[in-house]
Design an enzyme around this catalytic site. Structure first.
Site, PDB file in Angstrom:
ATOM      1  NE  ARG A 110      37.631   4.940   7.262  1.00  0.00           N
ATOM      2  CZ  ARG A 110      38.928   5.109   7.565  1.00  0.00           C
ATOM      3  NH1 ARG A 110      39.746   5.736   6.732  1.00  0.00           N
ATOM      4  NH2 ARG A 110      39.411   4.651   8.691  1.00  0.00           N
ATOM      5  CG  HIS A 144      41.396   8.682  11.713  1.00  0.00           C
ATOM      6  ND1 HIS A 144      40.991   8.111  10.521  1.00  0.00           N
ATOM      7  CD2 HIS A 144      42.728   8.856  11.588  1.00  0.00           C
ATOM      8  CE1 HIS A 144      42.032   7.962   9.708  1.00  0.00           C
ATOM      9  NE2 HIS A 144      43.102   8.422  10.330  1.00  0.00           N
ATOM     10  CE1 TYR A 177      47.790   5.569   2.123  1.00  0.00           C
ATOM     11  CE2 TYR A 177      47.405   4.251   4.078  1.00  0.00           C
ATOM     12  CZ  TYR A 177      47.064   5.315   3.268  1.00  0.00           C
ATOM     13  OH  TYR A 177      46.004   6.115   3.588  1.00  0.00           O
ATOM     14  CD1 TRP A 218      45.484   9.427   2.799  1.00  0.00           C
ATOM     15  CD2 TRP A 218      43.597   9.139   3.981  1.00  0.00           C
ATOM     16  NE1 TRP A 218      45.524  10.276   3.862  1.00  0.00           N
ATOM     17  CE2 TRP A 218      44.384  10.133   4.600  1.00  0.00           C
ATOM     18  CE3 TRP A 218      42.353   8.803   4.543  1.00  0.00           C
ATOM     19  CZ2 TRP A 218      43.977  10.787   5.759  1.00  0.00           C
ATOM     20  CZ3 TRP A 218      41.962   9.458   5.701  1.00  0.00           C
ATOM     21  CH2 TRP A 218      42.773  10.436   6.302  1.00  0.00           C
ATOM     22  CG  ASN A 258      43.105   2.148   6.302  1.00  0.00           C
ATOM     23  OD1 ASN A 258      42.021   1.993   5.742  1.00  0.00           O
ATOM     24  ND2 ASN A 258      43.258   2.937   7.357  1.00  0.00           N
ATOM     25  CD  GLU A 316      46.068   3.126   9.373  1.00  0.00           C
ATOM     26  OE1 GLU A 316      46.982   3.742   9.938  1.00  0.00           O
ATOM     27  OE2 GLU A 316      45.984   3.037   8.151  1.00  0.00           O
ATOM     28  CD  GLU A 373      43.274   5.700   5.850  1.00  0.00           C
ATOM     29  OE1 GLU A 373      44.519   5.678   5.716  1.00  0.00           O
ATOM     30  OE2 GLU A 373      42.716   6.059   6.897  1.00  0.00           O
TER      31      GLU A 373
HETATM   32  C1  PNW Z   1      47.189   6.162   7.762  1.00  0.00           C
HETATM   33  N1  PNW Z   1      53.076   3.714   9.048  1.00  0.00           N
HETATM   34  O1  PNW Z   1      48.277   6.409   8.615  1.00  0.00           O
HETATM   35  C2  PNW Z   1      46.070   6.957   8.399  1.00  0.00           C
HETATM   36  O2  PNW Z   1      44.882   6.255   8.620  1.00  0.00           O
HETATM   37  C3  PNW Z   1      45.819   8.278   7.756  1.00  0.00           C
HETATM   38  O3  PNW Z   1      45.270   9.166   8.687  1.00  0.00           O
HETATM   39  C4  PNW Z   1      47.110   8.787   7.144  1.00  0.00           C
HETATM   40  O4  PNW Z   1      47.020  10.108   6.687  1.00  0.00           O
HETATM   41  C5  PNW Z   1      47.467   7.829   6.013  1.00  0.00           C
HETATM   42  O5  PNW Z   1      47.548   6.494   6.466  1.00  0.00           O
HETATM   43  C6  PNW Z   1      48.761   8.191   5.296  1.00  0.00           C
HETATM   44  O6  PNW Z   1      49.852   8.094   6.145  1.00  0.00           O
HETATM   45  C7  PNW Z   1      49.455   5.700   8.642  1.00  0.00           C
HETATM   46  O7  PNW Z   1      54.027   4.301   9.605  1.00  0.00           O
HETATM   47  C8  PNW Z   1      50.534   6.322   9.239  1.00  0.00           C
HETATM   48  O8  PNW Z   1      53.200   2.540   8.622  1.00  0.00           O
HETATM   49  C9  PNW Z   1      51.716   5.674   9.374  1.00  0.00           C
HETATM   50  C10 PNW Z   1      51.852   4.368   8.915  1.00  0.00           C
HETATM   51  C11 PNW Z   1      50.766   3.723   8.323  1.00  0.00           C
HETATM   52  C12 PNW Z   1      49.568   4.409   8.175  1.00  0.00           C
END
Ligand code: PNW
Length: 457
Positions: A77, A121, A297, A411, A295, A166, A362
């Site tokens: 991607r 993006h 995290y 990611w 995505n 996002e 991601e």
């Molecule tokens: C995503 N938050 O960004 C993006 O899609 C990527 O480009 C980035 O590198 C990756 O996650 C890691 O950060 C985010 O503040 C940035 O919650 C900030 C947040 C969430 C996702």
């Protein structure tokens, strides 16, 4: 540990984004984007880092594709930089910009790697920002025109298209709290941007479909929002509010053709939605999609508290919501590690918004290079292996419970420009030495290669 197999045909891959890896900011007629402007403005990005060179992927893409092939990736991607295609955001296309993605696509296909294109993006052409950016309705229309131009060049070889990455980040971090480009800080602008981003998605999705695109989708970063105390009504109400601001404000118009009433009411305390939502817009936003990218995290824990600090990333939560600090082991971003959040999130979306296949577009973690690890040999990133292993088990559990999850993209392929954090946060399964641009597989890359070849853990 017991063996875990993924369904046959499960797609394994990795993800990146143009501004984070390409560099070549002035090559071949590329125009400036809001991230060029933002990163060159002192004080915005850690130590003034910019994407001017990044991983120099623009010139090294062939080597990077060879690395992907070595890892056995099924799919990759990447995002297309709008200012390479239309340097001013509108008007004639720049063929030299399209040539790059043409070469990249061919290199991927030659190695049997299926491309997934993200059209946006976060690198909006600066000229469009000068006209209001995503707070201006015309940006949505320009986006659909741009999407059509990219499809016209790559559509004979690229089957899977996602419009936005996002939009929560673009709107709330870009226009709400100013942590991302263009760095504006205004709640009304943030909500206006949400709507125009969604409208841009809907117009582009429809244009892509009309042009014959096989699979059309969008990538969101929905939150697994958890009440601090599951028995507290106040915490449940806070969780519902945050769920509205991060999840339902996007998912409902996309998949149910209407903004939720409680969200509109909350937004209305800051800006009148009637100033930007027109009759028929919600129907346009709800253009059918074939795939929803997720995505993920970390989970989000909230409590309902009068006088709570809230978060400037969630307009209107101050005085009502307390965002709990991350606990337990953290990644280098300070983010929590709780794989069960991914299971909960996937199940929730599959339950509340049935019928759309999901793809984890991601998931991954930043960890610092360890003292004593040897980047010339291999970076021993056991912490990243543990993170990925846990989240793959969580994804597998969601599949076992009936979620239609089609694949998983880590990611990120490479260490890269981590937005406001610059190069100090490393998400790659491949190490990048920014002085020499030398790539070195980390142990997580070797581990992932094995996962892919076994289709499981
Ligand atoms: C995503 N938050 O960004 C993006 O899609 C990527 O480009 C980035 O590198 C990756 O996650 C890691 O950060 C985010 O503040 C940035 O919650 C900030 C947040 C969430 C996702």
């Amino acid at each position: 540990m017991s063996e875990l197999r993924f369904p046959e045909g499960f797609r394994w891959g990795a993800a990146t984004a143009a501004y984070q890896i390409e560099g070549a900011a002035r090559d071949d007629g590329r125009g400036p984007s809001i991230w060029d402007t933002f990163s060159r403005t002192p004080g915005r990005v850690f130590q003034g880092h910019t994407g001017d060179v990044a991983c120099d992927h623009y010139h090294r893409y062939a080597d990077d594709v060879a690395l992907m092939a070595e890892l056995g990736l099924h799919t990759y991607r990447f995002s297309v930089a709008w200012p390479r295609i239309q340097p001013d955001g509108t008007g004639p296309v720049n063929p030299r910009g399209l040539d790059f993605y043409d070469r990249l696509t061919d290199a991927l296909l030659a190695r049997g790697i299926d491309p997934i294109v993200t059209l946006y993006h976060w690198d909006l052409p600066q000229t469009l920002q000068d006209r209001g950016g995503w707070t201006a309705r015309e940006t949505a229309e320009h986006f659909a025109t741009y999407a059509t131009a990219v499809h016209a060049r790559l559509g004979d070889r690229v089957g899977t298209w996602t419009t936005l990455n996002e939009p929560w980040c673009s709107a709330y971090l870009g226009y709400g709290n100013g942590v991302h480009a263009p760095g504006e800080r205004d709640a009304g602008s943030a909500f206006t941007a949400v709507h125009h981003l969604l409208l841009g998605h809907g117009l582009a999705a429809r244009a892509l479909r009309a042009a014959g695109a096989e699979t059309v989708g969008i990538t969101l970063n929905p939150a697994d929002v958890c009440p601090a105390d599951p028995d507290s009504a106040a915490d449940a109400a806070a969780a519902r509010l945050v769920d509205g601001l991060q999840n339902r404000i996007f998912l409902d118009p996309l998949l149910r053709a209407a903004y939720p009433d409680d969200v509109l009411e909350h937004v209305g305390r800051m800006v009148d939605p009637a100033t930007f939502v027109r009759d028929g817009d919600e129907k346009l936003i709800a253009a059918p999609i074939d795939l929803l990218g997720i995505n993920f995290y970390q989970p989000t824990y909230v409590a309902g508290r009068p006088g709570g600090a809230g978060s400037d990333a969630y307009p209107g939560t101050d005085g009502a919501v307390e965002f709990l600090p991350a606990t337990g082991p953290l990644t280098d971003m300070g983010w929590m590690i709780e794989p069960a959040g991914l299971t909960r999130l996937l199940e929730r979306i599959a339950t509340d918004y049935p019928g759309v296949p999901l793809l984890v577009t991601e998931n991954g973690a930043a960890f610092p290079d360890k003292a004593g690890s040897d980047p010339v040999g291999e970076v021993q990133d056991t912490d990243r292996v543990a993170y990925l292993d846990g989240h793959l088990r969580a994804a597998h559990q969601a599949i076992a419970r009936g979620v239609d999850l089609r694949g998983y993209l880590v990611w990120s392929l490479l260490d890269n420009f981590e937005w406001a954090e610059g190069y100090r946060k490393r998400f790659g399964i491949v190490h990048v030495d920014y002085l020499t641009q030398r790539r070195t597989l980390k142990s997580s890359a070797r581990w992932y290669q094995e996962v892919i070849s076994r289709n499981g853990l």
